[in-house]
Design a protein around this motif. Structure first.
Motif, short mmCIF file in Angstrom:
data_model
loop_
_atom_site.label_atom_id
_atom_site.label_comp_id
_atom_site.label_asym_id
_atom_site.label_seq_id
_atom_site.Cartn_x
_atom_site.Cartn_y
_atom_site.Cartn_z
N ALA A 64 0.86 -1.18 0.00
CA ALA A 64 0.00 0.00 0.00
C ALA A 64 0.89 1.23 0.00
O ALA A 64 1.90 1.27 0.71
N VAL A 65 0.55 2.22 -0.80
CA VAL A 65 1.31 3.47 -0.84
C VAL A 65 0.41 4.59 -0.33
O VAL A 65 -0.81 4.58 -0.53
N ALA A 66 1.02 5.57 0.35
CA ALA A 66 0.25 6.65 1.00
C ALA A 66 0.66 8.00 0.44
O ALA A 66 1.84 8.28 0.21
N THR A 96 3.25 -4.34 3.17
CA THR A 96 4.21 -3.25 3.26
C THR A 96 3.50 -1.93 2.95
O THR A 96 2.72 -1.85 2.01
N VAL A 97 3.79 -0.90 3.74
CA VAL A 97 3.22 0.42 3.52
C VAL A 97 4.35 1.39 3.21
O VAL A 97 5.35 1.44 3.94
N ARG A 98 4.19 2.15 2.14
CA ARG A 98 5.24 3.08 1.72
C ARG A 98 4.69 4.51 1.66
O ARG A 98 3.54 4.73 1.29
N ASN A 99 5.57 5.45 2.00
CA ASN A 99 5.25 6.87 1.95
C ASN A 99 5.74 7.43 0.63
O ASN A 99 6.91 7.28 0.28
N LEU A 100 4.87 8.11 -0.11
CA LEU A 100 5.24 8.64 -1.42
C LEU A 100 5.90 10.01 -1.36
O LEU A 100 6.59 10.40 -2.29
#
Length: 354
Positions: free
Chosen positions: A48-50, A69-73
């Motif tokens: 997931a990207v935020a 996995t969560v990623r910050n854009l």
């Protein structure tokens, strides 16, 4: 006043500077943040990207202990509202399993990404953190037609500054994760409940204690209009110098004159300024009024490099940046007494832009 557990937790965070939180390695904000393509080597686990730091942080707490996995854009050092990414970010979004966003009309680039996803039939799930949250009206001084007012016309989008409203966004993210990885539904929901009860409730109690013991009910900000929700929740007037919602907004001579009046009539010695905003207006107020210094606040919209290195999230920023500054500008404590760590006053008194 906050209970003993709340105060104890605050002291622990002050002493440590940050709580070590699992899962940041490989998830920091980069100019071209990786999407699903990079994670394919991890067995195709979901990604997931935020579009905004606060909700990246909520997301990684909710996903803790699962393969998601969560990623910050948003790149390190930039404010999440007003940043315009390059085309590679759209690819990162469309290659991800889910896109966590703040709703329409807040980040134009995120709106374009959503249009691409919906228009092209891309399977990236859309998680709107603002779903079901009641928003406050914009301040009367704001132009309803200004670009990027966010949410819906006439409403203030910065709801996550209120820890209690932020709880609904945690639930929204958790349910969005359930949709893309239903086998981990119990973990997502349990993590969300833990974060709300052990972090957001505590932050609310700490803020309540700070504002309840204040002798004044007005805070002068040399920052943009992002803090209304704290004022509404805790009964204090937040007076922004920049009256629009964009962190890059211009300061007009009339804005300076109004701030000078507020400072004079309320005998204000300390003001707050945004970490990721221009310091020139704050410096002008220090030069031209009785203000002694300005100290940092942030609407949790971005991170500095050292915050990434120390693994700071919404919680750590609240305790190490916003709370000590509110103690100071409300007159509860001297800068030295409010400082959460050695060297804090030297670093943040009249700080320079990053």
């Amino acid at each position: 006043m906050a209970d003993e557990g709340s105060v104890s937790r605050r002291n622990t965070l002050r002493l440590s500077g940050a709580a070590m939180l699992a899962g940041l390695a490989g998830c920091t904000a980069l100019p071209s943040a990786p999407g699903r393509a990079e994670s394919d080597g991890n067995g195709g686990d979901p990604v997931a990207v935020a579009s905004f730091f606060s909700f990246f942080d909520f997301g990684r707490k909710i996903a803790d202990g699962t393969p998601l996995t969560v990623r910050n854009l948003v790149p390190t050092g930039l404010h999440g509202h007003g940043w315009e990414p390059n085309a590679s970010i759209i690819q990162d979004i469309t290659e991800a399993d889910a896109f966590i966003h703040v709703g329409e009309d807040f980040q134009p680039w995120a709106d374009r990404a959503i249009q691409t996803i919906t228009g092209d039939g891309i399977e990236t799930a859309l998680i709107n953190v603002r779903e079901g949250i009641e928003l406050e009206d914009l301040a009367a001084s704001l132009d309803r037609e200004e670009e990027g007012v966010g949410a819906e016309r006439g409403k203030d989008p910065h709801f996550w500054l209120d820890p209690l409203r932020a709880m609904r966004s945690v639930d929204n993210i958790a349910e969005g994760f359930v949709e893309i990885a239903p086998e981990y539904a119990d973990a997502f929901r349990e993590n969300a409940e833990t974060y709300k009860s052990e972090v957001l409730e505590r932050i609310h109690a700490e803020y309540r204690a700070i504002f309840d013991r204040a002798q004044r009910d007005i805070v002068q900000l040399a920052a943009h209009n992002a803090f209304q929700y704290i004022g509404v929740r805790y009964g204090v007037q937040m007076r922004p110098l920049v009256t629009n919602l964009a962190a890059s907004g211009d300061v007009k001579p009339a804005d300076i004159r109004e701030a000078e009046r507020v400072i004079r009539e309320n005998d204000i010695r300390y003001i707050a300024n945004g970490v990721f905003e221009s310091q020139r207006p704050a410096q002008q107020l220090v030069r031209e009024t009785a203000v002694d210094a300005y100290f940092p606040v942030t609407p949790y919209a971005g991170v500095r490099e050292e915050w990434v290195e120390e693994n700071w999230g919404y919680e750590e920023i609240a305790y190490n940046i916003n709370m000590p500054t509110f103690e100071i500008v409300l007159g509860n404590e001297t800068p030295e007494d409010a400082a959460p760590s050695e060297g804090w006053v030297e670093q943040w008194r009249n700080f320079e832009p990053i």
